[in-house]
Structures are given as C-alpha cells and as structure tokens.
Design a protein around this motif. Structure first.
Motif, PDB file in Angstrom:
ATOM      1  N   VAL A 131      -5.639  -6.588   1.743  1.00  0.00           N
ATOM      2  CA  VAL A 131      -6.908  -5.714   1.661  1.00  0.00           C
ATOM      3  C   VAL A 131      -7.847  -5.633   2.777  1.00  0.00           C
ATOM      4  CG1 VAL A 131      -8.967  -5.850   0.366  1.00  0.00           C
ATOM      5  CG2 VAL A 131      -6.943  -6.484  -0.878  1.00  0.00           C
ATOM      6  N   ALA A 132      -8.123  -6.756   3.656  1.00  0.00           N
ATOM      7  CA  ALA A 132      -8.762  -6.810   4.726  1.00  0.00           C
ATOM      8  C   ALA A 132      -8.280  -5.903   5.828  1.00  0.00           C
ATOM      9  CB  ALA A 132      -8.990  -8.132   5.370  1.00  0.00           C
ATOM     10  N   CYS A 133      -7.102  -5.733   5.973  1.00  0.00           N
ATOM     11  CA  CYS A 133      -6.311  -4.792   6.924  1.00  0.00           C
ATOM     12  C   CYS A 133      -6.742  -3.191   6.243  1.00  0.00           C
ATOM     13  CB  CYS A 133      -4.608  -5.048   6.903  1.00  0.00           C
ATOM     14  SG  CYS A 133      -4.258  -6.483   7.516  1.00  0.00           S
ATOM     15  N   GLU A 134      -6.284  -3.073   5.126  1.00  0.00           N
ATOM     16  CA  GLU A 134      -6.634  -1.880   4.651  1.00  0.00           C
ATOM     17  C   GLU A 134      -8.284  -1.417   4.977  1.00  0.00           C
ATOM     18  OE1 GLU A 134      -5.678  -1.056   0.520  1.00  0.00           O
ATOM     19  OE2 GLU A 134      -3.708  -1.844   0.695  1.00  0.00           O
ATOM     20  N   GLN A 135      -9.072  -2.308   4.738  1.00  0.00           N
ATOM     21  CA  GLN A 135     -10.492  -1.924   5.025  1.00  0.00           C
ATOM     22  C   GLN A 135     -10.727  -1.358   6.295  1.00  0.00           C
ATOM     23  OE1 GLN A 135     -12.008  -5.684   3.511  1.00  0.00           O
ATOM     24  NE2 GLN A 135     -12.433  -5.107   1.257  1.00  0.00           N
ATOM     25  N   LEU A 136      -9.826  -1.806   7.330  1.00  0.00           N
ATOM     26  CA  LEU A 136     -10.157  -1.338   8.703  1.00  0.00           C
ATOM     27  C   LEU A 136     -10.002  -0.110   9.068  1.00  0.00           C
ATOM     28  CD1 LEU A 136      -8.407  -4.593  10.636  1.00  0.00           C
ATOM     29  CD2 LEU A 136     -10.816  -4.146  10.442  1.00  0.00           C
ATOM     30  N   PHE A 137      -9.366   0.514   7.868  1.00  0.00           N
ATOM     31  CA  PHE A 137      -9.469   2.189   8.124  1.00  0.00           C
ATOM     32  C   PHE A 137     -10.487   2.963   7.310  1.00  0.00           C
ATOM     33  CE2 PHE A 137      -4.982   0.234   8.760  1.00  0.00           C
ATOM     34  CZ  PHE A 137      -4.530   0.973   9.784  1.00  0.00           C
ATOM     35  N   GLY A 138     -11.227   2.164   6.628  1.00  0.00           N
ATOM     36  CA  GLY A 138     -12.264   2.759   6.092  1.00  0.00           C
ATOM     37  C   GLY A 138     -13.003   4.033   6.837  1.00  0.00           C
ATOM     38  N   SER A 139     -13.354   3.650   8.070  1.00  0.00           N
ATOM     39  CA  SER A 139     -14.040   4.709   9.137  1.00  0.00           C
ATOM     40  C   SER A 139     -13.110   5.650   9.976  1.00  0.00           C
ATOM     41  CB  SER A 139     -14.851   3.735  10.080  1.00  0.00           C
ATOM     42  OG  SER A 139     -14.325   2.758  10.627  1.00  0.00           O
ATOM     43  N   ALA A 140     -11.809   5.636   9.355  1.00  0.00           N
ATOM     44  CA  ALA A 140     -10.951   6.194  10.462  1.00  0.00           C
ATOM     45  C   ALA A 140     -11.107   7.815  10.407  1.00  0.00           C
ATOM     46  CB  ALA A 140      -9.427   6.186   9.910  1.00  0.00           C
ATOM     47  N   THR A 141     -11.124   8.404  11.530  1.00  0.00           N
ATOM     48  CA  THR A 141     -11.382   9.904  11.665  1.00  0.00           C
ATOM     49  C   THR A 141      -9.969  10.514  11.686  1.00  0.00           C
ATOM     50  OG1 THR A 141     -11.394   9.535  13.904  1.00  0.00           O
ATOM     51  CG2 THR A 141     -13.605   9.377  12.858  1.00  0.00           C
ATOM     52  N   GLU A 142      -9.083   9.937  11.961  1.00  0.00           N
ATOM     53  CA  GLU A 142      -7.709  10.491  12.187  1.00  0.00           C
ATOM     54  C   GLU A 142      -6.854  10.494  10.658  1.00  0.00           C
ATOM     55  OE1 GLU A 142      -6.646   6.223  13.469  1.00  0.00           O
ATOM     56  OE2 GLU A 142      -8.472   7.644  13.386  1.00  0.00           O
ATOM     57  N   PRO A 143      -5.883  11.358  10.393  1.00  0.00           N
ATOM     58  CA  PRO A 143      -5.285  11.257   9.201  1.00  0.00           C
ATOM     59  C   PRO A 143      -4.385   9.765   9.012  1.00  0.00           C
ATOM     60  CG  PRO A 143      -4.816  13.326  10.176  1.00  0.00           C
ATOM     61  CD  PRO A 143      -5.499  12.402  11.287  1.00  0.00           C
ATOM     62  N   PHE A 144      -4.623   9.139   7.971  1.00  0.00           N
ATOM     63  CA  PHE A 144      -3.932   7.910   7.743  1.00  0.00           C
ATOM     64  C   PHE A 144      -3.213   7.561   6.311  1.00  0.00           C
ATOM     65  CE2 PHE A 144      -8.252   6.594   6.325  1.00  0.00           C
ATOM     66  CZ  PHE A 144      -8.128   5.912   5.183  1.00  0.00           C
ATOM     67  N   ALA A 145      -2.249   6.992   6.384  1.00  0.00           N
ATOM     68  CA  ALA A 145      -1.659   6.541   4.903  1.00  0.00           C
ATOM     69  C   ALA A 145      -1.396   5.159   4.528  1.00  0.00           C
ATOM     70  CB  ALA A 145      -0.277   7.040   4.751  1.00  0.00           C
ATOM     71  N   ILE A 146      -1.767   4.719   3.547  1.00  0.00           N
ATOM     72  CA  ILE A 146      -1.667   3.434   3.344  1.00  0.00           C
ATOM     73  C   ILE A 146      -0.817   3.432   2.042  1.00  0.00           C
ATOM     74  CG2 ILE A 146      -2.803   1.277   2.175  1.00  0.00           C
ATOM     75  CD1 ILE A 146      -5.496   2.192   3.489  1.00  0.00           C
ATOM     76  N   VAL A 147       0.192   2.578   2.569  1.00  0.00           N
ATOM     77  CA  VAL A 147       1.670   2.544   1.400  1.00  0.00           C
ATOM     78  C   VAL A 147       1.526   1.007   1.122  1.00  0.00           C
ATOM     79  CG1 VAL A 147       3.968   2.819   1.388  1.00  0.00           C
ATOM     80  CG2 VAL A 147       2.651   4.443   2.878  1.00  0.00           C
ATOM     81  N   ARG A 148       1.590   1.020  -0.267  1.00  0.00           N
ATOM     82  CA  ARG A 148       1.728  -0.321  -0.788  1.00  0.00           C
ATOM     83  C   ARG A 148       3.072  -0.553  -1.659  1.00  0.00           C
ATOM     84  NH1 ARG A 148      -4.206   0.833  -3.564  1.00  0.00           N
ATOM     85  NH2 ARG A 148      -5.581   0.153  -1.765  1.00  0.00           N
ATOM     86  N   PRO A 149       4.103  -1.277  -1.057  1.00  0.00           N
ATOM     87  CA  PRO A 149       5.450  -1.388  -1.551  1.00  0.00           C
ATOM     88  C   PRO A 149       5.134  -2.264  -2.630  1.00  0.00           C
ATOM     89  CG  PRO A 149       5.459  -1.412   0.910  1.00  0.00           C
ATOM     90  CD  PRO A 149       4.180  -1.726   0.326  1.00  0.00           C
ATOM     91  N   GLY A 150       6.195  -2.405  -3.390  1.00  0.00           N
ATOM     92  CA  GLY A 150       6.450  -3.555  -4.016  1.00  0.00           C
ATOM     93  C   GLY A 150       7.469  -4.556  -3.504  1.00  0.00           C
ATOM     94  N   LEU A 151       8.698  -5.208  -4.100  1.00  0.00           N
ATOM     95  CA  LEU A 151       9.487  -5.920  -3.630  1.00  0.00           C
ATOM     96  C   LEU A 151      10.377  -5.098  -2.722  1.00  0.00           C
ATOM     97  CD1 LEU A 151      10.533  -8.798  -3.192  1.00  0.00           C
ATOM     98  CD2 LEU A 151      11.823  -8.355  -5.288  1.00  0.00           C
ATOM     99  N   ILE A 152      10.549  -5.377  -1.724  1.00  0.00           N
ATOM    100  CA  ILE A 152      11.455  -4.762  -0.679  1.00  0.00           C
ATOM    101  C   ILE A 152      12.697  -5.347  -0.704  1.00  0.00           C
ATOM    102  CG2 ILE A 152      11.898  -3.646   1.762  1.00  0.00           C
ATOM    103  CD1 ILE A 152       8.649  -3.656   2.076  1.00  0.00           C
ATOM    104  N   CYS A 153      13.848  -4.624  -0.991  1.00  0.00           N
ATOM    105  CA  CYS A 153      15.099  -5.201  -0.724  1.00  0.00           C
ATOM    106  C   CYS A 153      16.238  -4.461   0.109  1.00  0.00           C
ATOM    107  CB  CYS A 153      15.782  -5.433  -2.158  1.00  0.00           C
ATOM    108  SG  CYS A 153      16.077  -3.934  -2.949  1.00  0.00           S
ATOM    109  N   GLY A 154      17.283  -4.900   0.127  1.00  0.00           N
ATOM    110  CA  GLY A 154      18.594  -4.144   0.982  1.00  0.00           C
ATOM    111  C   GLY A 154      19.110  -5.194   1.829  1.00  0.00           C
ATOM    112  N   PRO A 155      20.140  -4.572   2.469  1.00  0.00           N
ATOM    113  CA  PRO A 155      20.942  -5.293   3.293  1.00  0.00           C
ATOM    114  C   PRO A 155      19.916  -6.006   4.544  1.00  0.00           C
ATOM    115  CG  PRO A 155      22.255  -3.341   2.861  1.00  0.00           C
ATOM    116  CD  PRO A 155      20.578  -3.248   2.110  1.00  0.00           C
ATOM    117  N   GLY A 156      20.212  -7.132   4.857  1.00  0.00           N
ATOM    118  CA  GLY A 156      19.611  -7.798   5.823  1.00  0.00           C
ATOM    119  C   GLY A 156      18.109  -8.480   5.623  1.00  0.00           C
ATOM    120  N   ASP A 157      17.852  -8.367   4.352  1.00  0.00           N
ATOM    121  CA  ASP A 157      16.771  -8.936   3.663  1.00  0.00           C
ATOM    122  C   ASP A 157      16.696 -10.329   4.185  1.00  0.00           C
ATOM    123  OD1 ASP A 157      14.434  -9.926   2.249  1.00  0.00           O
ATOM    124  OD2 ASP A 157      15.258  -9.356   0.211  1.00  0.00           O
ATOM    125  N   PRO A 158      15.408 -10.818   4.977  1.00  0.00           N
ATOM    126  CA  PRO A 158      15.601 -12.273   5.178  1.00  0.00           C
ATOM    127  C   PRO A 158      14.809 -13.096   4.175  1.00  0.00           C
ATOM    128  CG  PRO A 158      13.602 -11.006   6.189  1.00  0.00           C
ATOM    129  CD  PRO A 158      14.662  -9.677   5.276  1.00  0.00           C
TER     130      PRO A 158
END
Length: 325
Positions: A131-158
């Motif tokens: 959340v604190a990381c996301e808040q650092l984009f609150g004053s951004a002037t350039e386009p930005f995307a905040i993507v909130r994934p769920g559980l990420i899986c797949g080959p190589g998952d540590p």
C-alpha cells in the motif's frame, strides 16, 4: 521500446524480461547479479538498498519501467532517481493490500489497509508495505498502472505453493491428507500470462488500477484436476481445519503447511472479480494447462525434494495415523 525492469532475474520479473525480449524490446534488468538475466536482456548490477545511487549509470530516457518491489524505500528511490525520464510506469502490487479479505466478488474499489508506518518492517507487513508503495504514485504526472495480482504460479515458482498438490499426487498413490474446505474457491494466475500482459500494458501506455486474477475454480475442482494430471488413484483423507491447526499444520504457505488452504475469514482473497484487467486485455490460459506445466517442472526438480511449502512424506504419514486415531 526501451524497457527497464527493476528485478528481471527471479520468477515473475524473469518472465517479464523473457516476454519483452521475445517481443523485440530493448530490455535492461536492474538486479544484484546473483542470477543471470534471460538471453537477450542486459543486466545492470546494483543493490536497491543503496537508494538512488543504485541507478547511477542508467542514462537516458525509458519508454517504460516495471517495478515488483515490496519496500517503499526502494520504490521511492526509484521514483526519485528516474524522475522525468520515464514515459510509463507499472508497479506490481498484490491483492493483500485490501482490508477485507472475507467477502467474495470485490473489485478495485474496496478499502485498502493503512500504509506501512515509517520504520516498520516491510517484509513482515507485506500488504501494508505494498500500500505504501502504491501511495508513492499518488502525485505521478506520467501514466502509470498499478497491478494487484493474486497468487502467482507457474514453472519455476520459488514459493513451492501451487506445485505442492500436483507433486504430492504424482509422488505416490498412498492416502493424501487434505483440509476439508467445503466451498472455498481457488484463484491463481500463471506468471507467464501475467508477465505478457504487463509488457502489453507498457507497450500501450495503459494506466489504471487492476486486480490481476486467474479463473475462479472451486477447491474441489482444482484438487480433482491435480489428481487427474498426476494420475493419482489413491484415497483422500479430509481433516477439519481446526484439527490441522491444533496439530501444527499451517494454512496457505511455508513449512509444515497445506498450501492454498485459507482461513474462512480470508476466502475472498481467491474470489475477486478481476473484470477490469480482463477488459484491459489480460488473457488467461485454462488452469489445467498451468497444472500440467507446473507438474512437469516439479518432476524436473524432484518430487521428493525439500520444499518451502507443504508437508514432507513422513510428516504426512504421521498426521494420517493420528487422524485415523
């Protein structure tokens, strides 16, 4: 596209680098250098704990930056060091930012946790840190995307979470211990699908906030598919979650756990809508295809290896004997 990935050598960020290279982009990964970058990407060796000095030598402008960090100090340093030189940012957050994890069907408008307090441990308070990381984009002037994934899986998952179930069923046909979770849903996203979409967001300059969720699959359906993929024909032994907790078995992840099991007051974590991401172009492969590739990866790494999540064979047998009473 000139793309900077803050990471690029481990699991999701490595998949991002690989997808971007495959699409012809000029990819630079900023990382400590303890692991190689995918073929075709360039490595800038730096430690982000050094703050803005970690970005020394990264000259010129960038069409896009993708950041997967969890530490707001690191994200803030990146924002400062690259200020005015980035056309589009993507920050990879998490569904753990939401305050209420009990209710199914929520979307990006749901209330967030308070941001991480200054000086608090980002590793210990994952959701609040993001959340604190996301808040650092609150004053951004350039386009930005905040993507909130769920559980990420797949080959190589540590993390070893999602792979536990197909690996367990492939290991042997002896009785398998499962939590009795009733109508709980599962919802994971394949790292390869997520990575490709993140690159596409950067290519298009798309902005917004998105929950990146895979298909909602009932727990029982997932287990049945994992059994089928693994060729398992043994007997399932269901245990009450309270009994498992009393015997030292943890939900979700980590040693001595049964992965993907969520407490009932967190069932909503794997039952979110995810409609905005799909409308923005996120494409998801069938979940059984992910199971097949994860099982192949598990076999290549060894079905009997020590894991970061799940039960070992001896511990499972011990619990099954106790359950039988």
């Amino acid at each position: 596209m000139r793309l900077l990935i803050l990471g690029g050598t481990v699991f999701l960020s490595r998949n991002i680098a690989r997808a971007a290279v495959a699409r012809g982009h000029q990819v630079t990964a900023l990382a400590r250098g303890s692991r190689p970058v995918p073929a075709g990407a360039m490595l800038h060796v730096a430690d982000r704990d050094q703050g803005v000095t970690a970005f020394a030598g990264l000259t010129g402008e960038w069409d896009a930056v993708i950041d997967v960090a969890r530490d707001p100090v690191q994200v803030g340093a990146a924002r400062q060091a690259l200020s005015g030189r980035v056309a589009h940012w993507t920050f990879v957050s998490t569904l753990s930012v939401y305050a209420d994890q009990a209710v199914a069907g929520q979307d990006e408008s749901a209330e967030l946790l308070p941001g991480l307090a200054e000086g608090a441990d980002a590793a210990a308070e994952y959701g609040a840190a993001k959340v604190a990381c996301e808040q650092l984009f609150g004053s951004a002037t350039e386009p930005f995307a905040i993507v909130r994934p769920g559980l990420i899986c797949g080959p190589g998952d540590p993390s070893d979470r999602y792979g536990y179930w197909p690996a367990r069923f492939a290991r042997d046909n002896g009785p398998a211990l499962l939590p009795d979770l009733g109508a709980m849903a599962t919802q994971v996203i394949d790292a390869r699908d997520l990575a490709l979409w993140l690159v596409e967001l950067a290519e298009s300059g798309t902005g917004g906030v998105f929950d990146a969720c895979g298909p909602t699959v009932p727990w029982r359906t997932l287990i049945g598919a994992a059994m089928e993929v693994a060729g398992y024909s043994g007997r399932l032994r269901l245990a009450d979650p309270a009994w498992l907790s009393a015997h030292g078995v943890s939900p979700w992840a980590g040693p001595e756990s049964l992965p993907l099991w969520l407490p009932e007051d967190a069932f909503g974590l794997m039952a979110r809508r995810g409609a905005a991401a799909r409308a923005a172009g996120l494409r998801l492969r069938p979940f059984d295809q992910t199971l097949e590739s994860v099982l192949a990866d598990e076999k290549s790494r060894g079905l009997g290896r020590e894991r970061r999540a799940g039960l070992g064979q001896a511990r499972e047998a011990e619990l099954l004997a106790l359950l039988a009473g």
